[in-house]
Write a protein that holds these residues in place. Structure first.
Motif, PDB file in Angstrom:
ATOM      1  N   GLN A 145       9.074 -24.481 -25.594  1.00 21.86           N
ATOM      2  CA  GLN A 145       9.455 -23.405 -24.685  1.00 21.86           C
ATOM      3  C   GLN A 145      10.474 -22.476 -25.318  1.00 21.86           C
ATOM      4  N   SER A 146      11.366 -23.002 -26.158  1.00 17.48           N
ATOM      5  CA  SER A 146      12.404 -22.160 -26.745  1.00 17.48           C
ATOM      6  C   SER A 146      11.808 -21.130 -27.707  1.00 17.48           C
ATOM      7  N   VAL A 147      10.722 -21.474 -28.401  1.00 15.40           N
ATOM      8  CA  VAL A 147      10.059 -20.507 -29.271  1.00 15.40           C
ATOM      9  C   VAL A 147       9.428 -19.404 -28.425  1.00 15.40           C
ATOM     10  N   PHE A 148       8.780 -19.788 -27.313  1.00 16.33           N
ATOM     11  CA  PHE A 148       8.200 -18.792 -26.413  1.00 16.33           C
ATOM     12  C   PHE A 148       9.289 -17.870 -25.873  1.00 16.33           C
ATOM     13  N   GLU A 149      10.426 -18.433 -25.479  1.00 15.96           N
ATOM     14  CA  GLU A 149      11.530 -17.622 -24.972  1.00 15.96           C
ATOM     15  C   GLU A 149      12.005 -16.635 -26.032  1.00 15.96           C
ATOM     16  N   LEU A 263      -2.030 -18.883 -30.627  1.00 13.73           N
ATOM     17  CA  LEU A 263      -1.790 -19.671 -31.840  1.00 13.73           C
ATOM     18  C   LEU A 263      -1.967 -21.165 -31.576  1.00 13.73           C
ATOM     19  N   GLU A 264      -2.821 -21.815 -32.358  1.00 10.75           N
ATOM     20  CA  GLU A 264      -3.039 -23.262 -32.268  1.00 10.75           C
ATOM     21  C   GLU A 264      -3.377 -23.795 -33.654  1.00 10.75           C
ATOM     22  N   VAL A 265      -2.495 -24.621 -34.197  1.00  8.13           N
ATOM     23  CA  VAL A 265      -2.679 -25.196 -35.539  1.00  8.13           C
ATOM     24  C   VAL A 265      -2.131 -26.613 -35.525  1.00  8.13           C
ATOM     25  N   ASN A 266      -2.416 -27.380 -36.592  1.00  8.80           N
ATOM     26  CA  ASN A 266      -1.774 -28.691 -36.649  1.00  8.80           C
ATOM     27  C   ASN A 266      -0.296 -28.483 -36.965  1.00  8.80           C
ATOM     28  N   LEU A 267       0.528 -29.403 -36.517  1.00  8.98           N
ATOM     29  CA  LEU A 267       1.978 -29.215 -36.562  1.00  8.98           C
ATOM     30  C   LEU A 267       2.508 -29.069 -37.980  1.00  8.98           C
ATOM     31  N   ALA A 268       1.833 -29.666 -38.966  1.00 14.56           N
ATOM     32  CA  ALA A 268       2.278 -29.534 -40.352  1.00 14.56           C
ATOM     33  C   ALA A 268       2.214 -28.079 -40.815  1.00 14.56           C
ATOM     34  N   GLU A 269       1.255 -27.328 -40.281  1.00 13.36           N
ATOM     35  CA  GLU A 269       1.080 -25.929 -40.667  1.00 13.36           C
ATOM     36  C   GLU A 269       1.836 -24.975 -39.748  1.00 13.36           C
ATOM     37  N   VAL A 290      14.256 -22.284 -37.029  1.00 20.16           N
ATOM     38  CA  VAL A 290      15.032 -23.314 -37.733  1.00 20.16           C
ATOM     39  C   VAL A 290      14.977 -24.634 -36.963  1.00 20.16           C
ATOM     40  N   ARG A 291      15.150 -24.576 -35.650  1.00 21.84           N
ATOM     41  CA  ARG A 291      15.085 -25.791 -34.828  1.00 21.84           C
ATOM     42  C   ARG A 291      13.684 -26.405 -34.890  1.00 21.84           C
ATOM     43  N   PHE A 292      12.673 -25.553 -34.870  1.00 25.44           N
ATOM     44  CA  PHE A 292      11.295 -26.031 -34.920  1.00 25.44           C
ATOM     45  C   PHE A 292      11.037 -26.759 -36.237  1.00 25.44           C
ATOM     46  N   GLU A 293      11.431 -26.157 -37.355  1.00 27.21           N
ATOM     47  CA  GLU A 293      11.226 -26.779 -38.673  1.00 27.21           C
ATOM     48  C   GLU A 293      11.994 -28.086 -38.793  1.00 27.21           C
ATOM     49  N   SER A 294      13.196 -28.136 -38.219  1.00 29.88           N
ATOM     50  CA  SER A 294      13.995 -29.368 -38.275  1.00 29.88           C
ATOM     51  C   SER A 294      13.296 -30.496 -37.534  1.00 29.88           C
ATOM     52  N   ARG A 295      12.647 -30.188 -36.415  1.00 28.43           N
ATOM     53  CA  ARG A 295      11.927 -31.209 -35.653  1.00 28.43           C
ATOM     54  C   ARG A 295      10.729 -31.739 -36.447  1.00 28.43           C
ATOM     55  N   VAL A 296      10.000 -30.843 -37.099  1.00 25.47           N
ATOM     56  CA  VAL A 296       8.854 -31.272 -37.903  1.00 25.47           C
ATOM     57  C   VAL A 296       9.321 -32.204 -39.014  1.00 25.47           C
TER      58      VAL A 296
END
Length: 377
Positions: A145-149, A263-269, A290-296
Motif C-alpha cells: 500500500q505504501s508504494v501505491f500511496e 504491473l504484475e511480476v515475480n517479486l525477485a523482478e 528503498v523499503r520495498f527493496e529492503s523487504r525483498v
C-alpha cells in the motif's frame, strides 16, 4: 458448545506458532464494536454481528483478532517488541462457508526492523501452512500500500483525492470507479440547484461569503440552534466536495496510474520493474522503493525465494488499517485463501497507544486449511 468443530491439527498448529517465539493470548468473544466500525474497513463492517449492552453500548461478536490483540496489548501495558499467537473462533458473515469459524495467527508488535518483521510474517505463514499441508504447492501474492500511496502522491492530486484512492486500494471495482470520476467532469446539477447557483455566483470561492450565506440560511430555517456542525464546518465540507468534483487527472497521469496498477511480476523482478516505472514516469518514489527493496532482501535472508512470490501492484486486502505490506497465500491454482496479513503501523496509536508501535501480522483460516488437507489425503 461451539457450532463448528476445531480441526484435529489445532494442537500441532499451536505448537508450531509457539515454536516461532510467540506468547499465546486469548481475547473475549464479545468486543466493543466501535474500533471495528472505525478502523476495520467497509467490507468487514458489513459482515459484523452486532448487539448492544443494557446501557446502550454497541457490541459485536469478535469478527477478527488483530484489533482485540492490539487492544489487549495496550491495556496490559506490555513492552515491545512482542509476538502474540492466537487461536479461536471469529464471527462474521461470509459469502461461502460458516459464519462462525476458527482462525489462528501471529501479531508481531514493536519490531523496529520493518523489513525483517515483514519477511518474518510471510516466512512464518508459509512455514505453518506447509507443515499442515506437506506436498501442497502454495502460491503467495504480495502488494504494498505504501508504494501505491507514493505513486498517487507523485501524481500531484489534492489530498482529498489521494485519501479516496488510498482508501479504495485493493477494491478494484471502487478504484476503477474513482479513476473514471477523475477522468470525466461531474455532470451539471450533480450538487443540486442551490449549490450550483452558489458556484455560478462565485460564493463557493469566497469562504467568508459562503459561511455567511450558510449562517443566514440556518437562522432562517431555525436549524442553527440544533446544528451538530457549524457554518464554517459545512462551508469547508462544501468547498472540499466541489474541489474534489472539479479535479481532473490529466491523460498522462491517468495513464501512468493505470500502468502502475497493471504491473504484475515475480517479486525477485519487482524492485527493478518499479524503479524502471518510476524513472520512465518521472515520479519520485525513493523512500518507498528503498523499503520495498529492503523487504525483498530480508525475504531472501529468511530463506524465502522472492521468485516464488507474485508482486501485484493493485493487490490489497479489505481492511482499512493496513499501511504497507499486504499478502495472501493460497494453494497453487486455487483461489481459496489460506492465510492473509500485512503491516498496520498506525493501528495501535489509533486504538490509544501513547507511542507509535510498528506492527505486522497474519491470520490463518483453519476450516480452509482442513478442507485442503482433506482433499489432499
Amino acid at each position: 458448545m461451539p457450532l463448528v468443530n476445531l480441526p484435529a491439527f489445532a494442537p500441532e498448529l499451536i505448537a508450531d506458532l509457539e515454536g516461532l517465539g510467540t506468547e499465546r493470548v486469548d481475547t473475549p468473544v464479545i468486543q466493543p464494536a466501535e474500533p471495528f466500525l472505525d478502523m476495520a474497513g467497509e467490507d468487514l463492517r458489513r459482515r459484523i454481528f452486532m448487539t448492544e449492552s443494557e446501557t446502550g453500548k454497541s457490541l459485536c461478536l469478535r469478527p477478527e483478532f488483530t484489533i482485540p490483540v492490539c487492544l489487549r496489548h495496550i491495556e496490559t501495558a506490555t513492552g515491545t517488541p512482542k509476538r502474540y499467537a492466537y487461536l479461536g473462533e471469529v464471527f462474521r458473515q461470509r459469502r461461502e462457508g460458516a459464519n462462525e469459524f476458527y482462525q489462528a495467527g501471529i501479531e508481531d508488535l514493536g519490531e523496529p526492523d520493518v523489513a525483517r518483521a515483514d519477511a518474518r510474517a510471510v516466512c512464518d505463514a508459509l512455514k505453518v501452512i506447509a507443515s499442515r499441508l506437506p506436498g501442497v504447492t502454495l502460491a503467495t501474492v504480495l502488494g504494498d500500500q505504501s508504494v501505491f500511496e507514493a505513486v498517487v502522491a507523485a501524481c500531484g492530486l489534492p489530498a482529498g483525492w489521494q485519501k479516496r484512492l488510498v482508501h479504495a486500494f485493493g477494491n478494484q471495482t471502487r478504484l476503477q470507479k474513482l479513476m473514471a470520476d477523475l477522468s470525466d467532469p461531474a455532470p451539471a446539477g450533480v450538487f443540486g440547484p442551490e449549490i450550483e447557483r452558489l458556484a455560478a455566483l462565485g460564493t463557493l470561492d469566497d469562504e467568508a461569503k459562503l459561511i455567511a450565506h450558510i449562517d443566514e440560511t440556518m437562522e432562517a430555517t431555525g436549524y442553527s440552534t440544533n446544528a451538530s456542525r457549524s457554518p464554517a464546518d459545512i462551508a469547508r465540507r462544501l468547498r472540499e466536495k466541489m474541489e474534489l468534483a472539479n479535479t481532473r487527472l490529466d491523460s498522462r497521469a491517468l495513464a501512468l496510474l493505470k500502468e502502475f496498477l497493471a504491473l504484475e511480476v515475480n517479486l525477485a523482478e519487482a524492485p527493478q520493474a518499479l524503479a524502471a516505472f518510476a524513472q520512465k514516469a518521472g515520479l519520485g518514489l525513493g523512500e518507498a522503493l528503498v523499503r520495498f527493496e529492503s523487504r525483498v532482501a530480508a525475504l531472501r535472508e529468511a530463506g524465502v525465494d522472492p521468485a516464488d512470490i507474485t508482486y501485484r501492484a493493485a493487490f490489497g486486502r479489505p481492511l482499512d488499517y493496513y499501511t504497507g505490506l499486504v499478502f495472501e497465500i493460497a494453494p497453487a491454482g486455487n483461489a481459496l485463501v489460506l492465510a492473509g496479513g500485512g503491516r498496520f503501523d498506525r493501528l495501535l496509536t489509533l486504538l490509544g497507544a501513547k507511542e507509535r508501535i510498528p506492527a505486522v501480522g497474519f491470520s490463518l483460516w483453519l476450516d480452509r486449511i482442513a478442507s485442503v488437507e482433506g482433499a489432499a489425503a
